[in-house]
Scaffold this motif. Structure first.
Motif, PDB file in Angstrom:
ATOM      1  N   GLN A 189     -40.312 -51.028  -1.404  1.00 18.47           N
ATOM      2  CA  GLN A 189     -40.473 -49.912  -1.104  1.00 18.47           C
ATOM      3  C   GLN A 189     -40.939 -49.005  -1.494  1.00 18.47           C
ATOM      4  O   GLN A 189     -40.538 -48.071  -0.819  1.00 18.47           O
ATOM      5  CB  GLN A 189     -38.202 -50.368  -2.039  1.00 18.47           C
ATOM      6  N   PHE A 270     -34.721 -42.200  -5.476  1.00 20.47           N
ATOM      7  CA  PHE A 270     -33.748 -42.704  -4.458  1.00 20.47           C
ATOM      8  C   PHE A 270     -33.395 -42.319  -3.128  1.00 20.47           C
ATOM      9  O   PHE A 270     -32.692 -42.179  -2.968  1.00 20.47           O
ATOM     10  CB  PHE A 270     -32.517 -42.772  -5.244  1.00 20.47           C
ATOM     11  N   THR A 272     -34.399 -41.123  -0.273  1.00 15.70           N
ATOM     12  CA  THR A 272     -35.050 -41.874   1.251  1.00 15.70           C
ATOM     13  C   THR A 272     -36.111 -41.400   1.615  1.00 15.70           C
ATOM     14  O   THR A 272     -37.274 -41.117   2.679  1.00 15.70           O
ATOM     15  CB  THR A 272     -33.864 -42.248   1.754  1.00 15.70           C
ATOM     16  N   LEU A 315     -29.000 -43.645   3.880  1.00 15.58           N
ATOM     17  CA  LEU A 315     -28.528 -45.337   3.235  1.00 15.58           C
ATOM     18  C   LEU A 315     -29.076 -45.584   2.106  1.00 15.58           C
ATOM     19  O   LEU A 315     -29.767 -44.221   1.407  1.00 15.58           O
ATOM     20  CB  LEU A 315     -28.544 -46.231   4.390  1.00 15.58           C
ATOM     21  N   GLU A 316     -28.410 -46.484   1.440  1.00 16.36           N
ATOM     22  CA  GLU A 316     -29.457 -47.057  -0.050  1.00 16.36           C
ATOM     23  C   GLU A 316     -30.593 -47.316   0.016  1.00 16.36           C
ATOM     24  O   GLU A 316     -31.326 -47.099   1.804  1.00 16.36           O
ATOM     25  CB  GLU A 316     -28.826 -48.071  -0.266  1.00 16.36           C
ATOM     26  N   ASP A 318     -33.197 -48.849  -0.108  1.00 19.55           N
ATOM     27  CA  ASP A 318     -33.390 -50.176   0.290  1.00 19.55           C
ATOM     28  C   ASP A 318     -33.645 -50.389   1.861  1.00 19.55           C
ATOM     29  O   ASP A 318     -34.159 -51.473   2.444  1.00 19.55           O
ATOM     30  CB  ASP A 318     -33.097 -51.493  -1.078  1.00 19.55           C
TER      31      ASP A 318
END
Length: 421
Positions: A189, A270, A272, A315-316, A318
């Motif tokens: 990631q 976190f 993205t 999105l999350e 990952d």
């Protein structure tokens, strides 16, 4: 149509006018006059700190057309490119279907005829960019492919890389590969380091890039040919390329303009919009990139424009897709974060990409077609979502002050003035 660029500083290293301030008259798509005199024109561009160079060429951009037009189509890509100062853009083959046939090449070229930006299709090295069977590269080259790359799918098989290097030599073709050992980066990631451990994210090790760079350079030394590494990001990879150049191998490389803007420690966790591949690396890698740019090891700066729709990014971390939309901000981000003199940065945007691709040099001289980028290197501005020309908004640079603003472009007889910011 007559356009006068008033008191513009010329960046054109091949010309005796380099770094001189002159008036430039463009008439019917050609440069009609360069000198101190005022000339009548339909449009006069007179702004403080105006600079002009050969039109910038981006070697690494993705579009969504055909198949993924909701992310980006060729018209919106061209609009974003012109807003960012690019007059020519290499379109990578990762569309649906993949750019791997003469008809696909012709589609890109035909769509680009009326646009203010020249679209340069790169064809896939392997069928479906799957890394197995070679495409009909001679036919694709004759149809107009400017280079060969599997784009977002780095070549993994040494046998395929070797065959491609040998095959491309029949017409002096260029192979472009992004160095990544995908088995080592699976589910990764962000950069593998203390930050990834602290955040509990699977890391993308620098080793994954360095192993493929070393392998590809060994194959290049064995087979010959021309090899270009896209989006280098690690100190060891840059050092390996530096040594290979000293040894006489025909190897070049580029870096994303945003690569030194952040490190793995400075990204917003976190978010993205900071998720890119290769990822933002350690501070030592950022220092090595700046050194590689300064000493010529890194030949070109690219946008690495990767538009993603909201559903792919909101999105999350990952689950989100990789990539930044960066055609409009590539110059400003590089000018703000890479510490390069404007003269050197322009060379890596306008001069070296054409040398790498074997394209004709663009000159700023009377009688030459006008292929020009107009810019102000010292202007501070902030990009905003509502004025972006791209269909996608996946960027960490919106609302952040950047140094260096594009005024517009003149190419193919079309003047595009940048009102987007």
């Amino acid at each position: 149509m007559k356009v006068l660029l008033q008191a513009a500083t010329i960046y054109n290293p091949q010309s005796e006018l380099h770094l001189q301030q002159q008036n430039i008259l463009v008439e019917n798509g050609n440069i009609a006059y360069i000198g101190p005199d005022a000339k009548e024109a339909d449009t006069v561009i007179a702004t403080d700190g105006l600079c002009v160079s050969a039109g910038w060429l981006d070697m690494h951009a993705y579009t969504g057309e055909p198949g993924l037009e909701y992310k980006e189509d060729l018209e919106s890509m061209a609009a974003a490119a012109a807003a960012g100062g690019f007059t020519e853009v290499v379109v990578l083959p990762n569309t649906e279907p993949v750019i791997q046939t003469k008809s696909a090449i012709n589609f890109i070229k035909t769509k680009g005829h009326s646009l203010p930006v020249t679209l340069l299709p790169a064809a896939a090295i392997t069928v479906e960019a799957a890394g197995k069977d070679l495409t009909e590269m001679i036919d694709l080259y004759q149809a107009g492919a400017v280079a060969f790359s599997d784009g977002s799918h780095p070549l993994q098989g040494a046998d395929v890389m070797l065959k491609a290097l040998q095959y491309l030599q029949t017409f002096n073709g260029l192979l472009m590969n992004r160095a990544e050992h995908t088995r080592l980066t699976e589910n990764g990631q962000m950069h593998e380091g203390e930050a990834s451990t602290r955040l509990g994210m699977k890391g993308i090790p620098a080793l994954a890039e360095e192993m493929i760079v070393t392998r590809d350079l060994q194959l290049l030394g064995y087979a010959g040919g021309k090899l270009h590494f896209s989006l280098v990001s690690t100190a060891a990879a840059i050092e390996a390329i530096r040594k290979a150049k000293a040894d006489g191998l025909q190897v070049t490389c580029d870096v994303a303009s945003y690569q030194t803007a952040f490190t793995d420690e400075s990204i917003e966790p976190f978010d993205t919009n900071y998720k890119v591949k290769p990822p933002f690396r350690a501070e030592a890698d950022a220092v090595a990139i700046k050194e590689g740019l300064a000493d010529g090891t890194i030949d070109a700066v690219v946008s690495a424009h990767t538009p993603q729709d909201v559903e792919s990014k909101k999105l999350e971390f990952d689950l989100a897709e990789f990539g930044i939309t960066n055609l409009e901000t590539a110059f400003a981000v590089a000018n703000t974060t890479m510490g390069l003199p404007v003269e050197t940065l322009v060379e890596k945007l306008a001069v070296n990409p054409r040398k790498i691709l074997g394209r004709e040099e663009v000159s700023i001289a009377v009688g030459e077609p006008a292929n020009l980028t107009l810019f102000q290197p010292d202007v501070i501005w902030e990009p905003t979502i509502n004025k972006s020309k791209s269909k996608s908004y996946n960027s960490p640079f919106f609302g952040k002050p950047l140094k260096g603003k594009v005024v517009g472009t003149i190419h193919k007889g079309q003047l595009v003035l940048n009102d987007s910011f």
